[in-house]
Design a protein around this motif. Sequence first.
Motif, PDB file in Angstrom:
ATOM      1  N   GLN A 220       0.799  -1.217   0.000  1.00  0.00           N
ATOM      2  CA  GLN A 220       0.000   0.000   0.000  1.00  0.00           C
ATOM      3  C   GLN A 220       0.839   1.278   0.000  1.00  0.00           C
ATOM      4  OE1 GLN A 220      -2.313  -1.767   3.430  1.00  0.00           O
ATOM      5  NE2 GLN A 220      -3.960  -0.628   2.471  1.00  0.00           N
TER       6      GLN A 220
ATOM      7  N   HIS B 162       2.319  -8.970   4.964  1.00  0.00           N
ATOM      8  CA  HIS B 162       1.082  -8.197   4.884  1.00  0.00           C
ATOM      9  C   HIS B 162       0.452  -8.465   3.507  1.00  0.00           C
ATOM     10  CE1 HIS B 162      -1.048  -4.549   6.812  1.00  0.00           C
ATOM     11  NE2 HIS B 162      -1.774  -4.852   5.763  1.00  0.00           N
ATOM     12  N   TRP B 163       0.220  -9.751   3.237  1.00  0.00           N
ATOM     13  CA  TRP B 163      -0.610 -10.220   2.114  1.00  0.00           C
ATOM     14  C   TRP B 163       0.051 -10.335   0.745  1.00  0.00           C
ATOM     15  CZ3 TRP B 163      -5.649  -6.890   3.170  1.00  0.00           C
ATOM     16  CH2 TRP B 163      -6.092  -7.141   4.481  1.00  0.00           C
TER      17      TRP B 163
ATOM     18  N   ASN C 287       0.063 -10.252   9.201  1.00  0.00           N
ATOM     19  CA  ASN C 287      -1.010  -9.287   9.341  1.00  0.00           C
ATOM     20  C   ASN C 287      -2.339  -9.928   8.977  1.00  0.00           C
ATOM     21  OD1 ASN C 287      -2.004  -6.398   9.610  1.00  0.00           O
ATOM     22  ND2 ASN C 287      -2.787  -6.957   7.582  1.00  0.00           N
ATOM     23  N   GLU C 288      -3.274  -9.915   9.911  1.00  0.00           N
ATOM     24  CA  GLU C 288      -4.670 -10.277   9.659  1.00  0.00           C
ATOM     25  C   GLU C 288      -4.872 -11.561   8.868  1.00  0.00           C
ATOM     26  OE1 GLU C 288      -6.808  -6.967   8.059  1.00  0.00           O
ATOM     27  OE2 GLU C 288      -6.406  -5.720   9.800  1.00  0.00           O
TER      28      GLU C 288
ATOM     29  N   ASN D 249      -8.585 -12.000   7.787  1.00  0.00           N
ATOM     30  CA  ASN D 249      -9.002 -11.277   6.583  1.00  0.00           C
ATOM     31  C   ASN D 249      -8.465 -11.940   5.321  1.00  0.00           C
ATOM     32  OD1 ASN D 249     -10.828  -9.216   6.721  1.00  0.00           O
ATOM     33  ND2 ASN D 249      -9.350  -7.703   7.437  1.00  0.00           N
TER      34      ASN D 249
ATOM     35  N   LYS E  78     -13.289  -7.558  14.942  1.00  0.00           N
ATOM     36  CA  LYS E  78     -14.313  -6.619  15.361  1.00  0.00           C
ATOM     37  C   LYS E  78     -14.732  -7.007  16.771  1.00  0.00           C
ATOM     38  CE  LYS E  78     -16.301  -6.221  10.692  1.00  0.00           C
ATOM     39  NZ  LYS E  78     -15.551  -7.266   9.955  1.00  0.00           N
TER      40      LYS E  78
ATOM     41  N   ASN F 135      -5.661  -5.535  15.361  1.00  0.00           N
ATOM     42  CA  ASN F 135      -6.127  -4.527  14.408  1.00  0.00           C
ATOM     43  C   ASN F 135      -7.627  -4.395  14.615  1.00  0.00           C
ATOM     44  OD1 ASN F 135      -3.531  -4.717  13.470  1.00  0.00           O
ATOM     45  ND2 ASN F 135      -4.069  -5.413  11.417  1.00  0.00           N
TER      46      ASN F 135
ATOM     47  N   TYR G 220     -11.069  -1.886  14.280  1.00  0.00           N
ATOM     48  CA  TYR G 220     -11.673  -0.680  13.703  1.00  0.00           C
ATOM     49  C   TYR G 220     -13.118  -0.484  14.108  1.00  0.00           C
ATOM     50  CZ  TYR G 220      -7.722  -0.469  10.398  1.00  0.00           C
ATOM     51  OH  TYR G 220      -6.473  -0.372   9.840  1.00  0.00           O
ATOM     52  N   THR G 221     -13.854  -1.606  14.295  1.00  0.00           N
ATOM     53  CA  THR G 221     -15.299  -1.464  14.301  1.00  0.00           C
ATOM     54  C   THR G 221     -15.992  -2.613  15.041  1.00  0.00           C
ATOM     55  OG1 THR G 221     -17.152  -0.978  12.807  1.00  0.00           O
ATOM     56  CG2 THR G 221     -15.656  -2.726  12.129  1.00  0.00           C
TER      57      THR G 221
ATOM     58  N   TRP H 137     -17.867  -1.145   5.777  1.00  0.00           N
ATOM     59  CA  TRP H 137     -17.786  -2.051   6.932  1.00  0.00           C
ATOM     60  C   TRP H 137     -17.397  -1.311   8.211  1.00  0.00           C
ATOM     61  CZ3 TRP H 137     -12.885  -1.774   8.909  1.00  0.00           C
ATOM     62  CH2 TRP H 137     -11.865  -1.368   8.026  1.00  0.00           C
TER      63      TRP H 137
ATOM     64  N   GLU I  70      -3.368  -1.621  14.698  1.00  0.00           N
ATOM     65  CA  GLU I  70      -4.069  -0.732  13.755  1.00  0.00           C
ATOM     66  C   GLU I  70      -5.374  -0.255  14.369  1.00  0.00           C
ATOM     67  OE1 GLU I  70      -4.860  -2.331   9.815  1.00  0.00           O
ATOM     68  OE2 GLU I  70      -2.857  -3.186   9.702  1.00  0.00           O
TER      69      GLU I  70
ATOM     70  N   TRP J  13      -3.834   3.684  11.814  1.00  0.00           N
ATOM     71  CA  TRP J  13      -3.832   3.420  10.381  1.00  0.00           C
ATOM     72  C   TRP J  13      -4.466   4.635   9.730  1.00  0.00           C
ATOM     73  CZ3 TRP J  13      -1.632  -0.448   7.545  1.00  0.00           C
ATOM     74  CH2 TRP J  13      -1.860  -0.366   6.155  1.00  0.00           C
TER      75      TRP J  13
ATOM     76  N   GLU K 121      -6.129   1.570  -0.837  1.00  0.00           N
ATOM     77  CA  GLU K 121      -6.886   0.695   0.058  1.00  0.00           C
ATOM     78  C   GLU K 121      -7.402  -0.553  -0.668  1.00  0.00           C
ATOM     79  OE1 GLU K 121      -7.260   0.328   3.187  1.00  0.00           O
ATOM     80  OE2 GLU K 121      -9.057  -0.909   3.286  1.00  0.00           O
ATOM     81  N   TRP K 122      -6.516  -1.450  -1.012  1.00  0.00           N
ATOM     82  CA  TRP K 122      -6.872  -2.755  -1.585  1.00  0.00           C
ATOM     83  C   TRP K 122      -7.957  -2.637  -2.640  1.00  0.00           C
ATOM     84  CZ3 TRP K 122      -2.812  -5.395  -0.345  1.00  0.00           C
ATOM     85  CH2 TRP K 122      -2.191  -5.176   0.883  1.00  0.00           C
TER      86      TRP K 122
ATOM     87  N   PHE L 262      -7.419   7.141   4.418  1.00  0.00           N
ATOM     88  CA  PHE L 262      -7.226   6.750   5.819  1.00  0.00           C
ATOM     89  C   PHE L 262      -6.164   7.589   6.518  1.00  0.00           C
ATOM     90  CE2 PHE L 262      -9.485   2.677   5.145  1.00  0.00           C
ATOM     91  CZ  PHE L 262      -9.985   2.421   6.412  1.00  0.00           C
TER      92      PHE L 262
HETATM   93  C1  PNW Z   1      -6.765  -3.659   7.534  1.00  0.00           C
HETATM   94  N1  PNW Z   1     -12.855  -5.108   8.977  1.00  0.00           N
HETATM   95  O1  PNW Z   1      -7.795  -4.303   6.856  1.00  0.00           O
HETATM   96  C2  PNW Z   1      -5.452  -3.921   6.810  1.00  0.00           C
HETATM   97  O2  PNW Z   1      -4.485  -4.476   7.667  1.00  0.00           O
HETATM   98  C3  PNW Z   1      -4.889  -2.718   6.131  1.00  0.00           C
HETATM   99  O3  PNW Z   1      -3.984  -3.105   5.145  1.00  0.00           O
HETATM  100  C4  PNW Z   1      -6.019  -1.855   5.611  1.00  0.00           C
HETATM  101  O4  PNW Z   1      -5.596  -0.832   4.781  1.00  0.00           O
HETATM  102  C5  PNW Z   1      -6.734  -1.293   6.815  1.00  0.00           C
HETATM  103  O5  PNW Z   1      -7.120  -2.336   7.704  1.00  0.00           O
HETATM  104  C6  PNW Z   1      -7.962  -0.477   6.460  1.00  0.00           C
HETATM  105  O6  PNW Z   1      -8.929  -1.278   5.865  1.00  0.00           O
HETATM  106  C7  PNW Z   1      -9.039  -4.455   7.441  1.00  0.00           C
HETATM  107  O7  PNW Z   1     -13.814  -5.398   8.205  1.00  0.00           O
HETATM  108  C8  PNW Z   1     -10.122  -4.602   6.603  1.00  0.00           C
HETATM  109  O8  PNW Z   1     -13.069  -5.001  10.230  1.00  0.00           O
HETATM  110  C9  PNW Z   1     -11.386  -4.844   7.117  1.00  0.00           C
HETATM  111  C10 PNW Z   1     -11.570  -4.890   8.477  1.00  0.00           C
HETATM  112  C11 PNW Z   1     -10.497  -4.736   9.337  1.00  0.00           C
HETATM  113  C12 PNW Z   1      -9.242  -4.509   8.810  1.00  0.00           C
END
Ligand code: PNW
Length: 530
Positions: free
Chosen positions: A26, A172-173, A217-218, A221, A291, A359, A361-362, A406, A434, A484, A491-492, A500
Amino acid sequence: VVAAEAISRDDFPNGFVFGTASSAYQFEGAVDEGRKGLSIWDTFTRRPGKNLPGYLIRLQTTIASDAFLALCNGPTTCCSVCVQGESWISAMPTSPSTSTTGSSDLRCLQNGPGDVDLMKELGMDAYRFSISWSRIFPNGTGEPNQEGIDYYNSLINALLAKGMQPFVTLFHWDLPQELEDRYEGWLSTQIIEDFEHYAYTCFKAFGDRVKHWITFNEPHNLAIQGYDIGIQAPGRCSILSHLLCKKGNSSVEPYLVAHNILLSHAVASQTYRLHFQESQGGFIGMALDTKWYEPISEAEEDVAAAQRAIDFELGWFLDPLIFGRYPHSMQRLVGKRLPIFTQEMSKLLVNSLDFIGINHYTSLYVRNDRMKIRKFILDDASTDAGVIKTPLRDGQMIGEMAASRWLYIVPWGIRKLMRYIRETYANPKIIITENGMDDLNSPFTTLSRALKDEKRIQYHSDYLSNLSAAIREDGCDVSGYFVWSLLDNWEWNSGYTVRFGLYYIDYKKNLTRIPKASVSWFRDALQKEK
Ligand code: PNW
């Protein structure tokens, strides 16, 4: 709600680390430079029809020219804009972002000494970035590529020179394409040995200066997006969607991939401990995405469903890493499709983490899926848990939505999550690897509006105050927090349609960095002499 100004370092224990996070694919660009090999993401973003799902998602909110940056699918002229690096970055040799460091000729987004200065000015203590495996091993294995090693050396040294700690993610993927071609990457146990060789090489080359390693990483995901839904590389999915993506078998592949990742981690961690940890004195962990899942009602079936949702996301990885086995609910519901750890493997997994990276976020509400209609059609990694996830309860949203569909803003979720981990896993060491939110990159948004990111300030203020309460009031052992991200970035499958960053990137003007309001908010919060 705590006022947005109220956060400071005093709200956190001594030595608590603040940083920003990024990943190679990224941020780096220069995907064809410095003898780097192709990764599965290079291939994925160049395939015909790429970004189709992102396109459909985005269409709901933006019908705009800027969105095209992410949406172009097909012609190569478009691709060179779409894929970061390539001519897109190389075409701008005079930009501050593309300066050359060290002996390498990589012109990378994160590479400019300027970006390290930006972190320092923000008051950050650390920077989390990932190493691109195919930059170190263009074919995935064999002899390391010195230009790749030089590049990361110069980045690490630039950070240390400014007093900033490097936190390094090994994966990281962006898997080397060669390993995907040779034995289907994470689907094969052959990868364990290759990952170990790669990890060993990195520990040896950089471990004298890198004290925090994140193997993966993740993985959740990756398993779901890459092998079930198929919207991320390598784009494998359920047999029901084979028209849209490459082949796959979502009933078994996500579980296999997760299994091989866990074993790769365990072996790499053992290698680190045997050969490096004592002399280098660093720590090793994994970054898990999760989450928080809140039961939609107090009914027993919904409480149990929320637990299953957590089991299938966090527990899928954390239970093996801490207890040496998959969650009981997964064993019961996935049955024979779930791989089994031998006793020897379990032993290797247990205690293979020095810290847990989270990591987060939500959050979402969860109810029991009584009808199981989807599961009737297909036993699959996204239906096995038997849950329905939703942001809605009694017509009320769980939180305001960010730009990504999301991402609902639910600050109390992080506190509940921290408490859950403390109680379930005997108060392990946690680092928030993150946390952040995005704004829409819309052509209807003026620059001055885009720079006034009050929503982001509120987001971090509220998440941080909940995190502080989890530490101080609930006794959770959290020692770091990574935003992050430092800069707007790719963003993928949403491409450049969302932003972000704490810094705004002008994609049309030499990738100039422009501070958003959140930069001065963080600078104030993080200043040391208060
Ligand atoms: C992460 N969700 O992805 C990744 O580690 C990063 O590379 C990415 O840019 C960043 O978060 C922002 O998306 C996620 O659905 C994607 O909770 C989705 C989720 C969490 C992390």
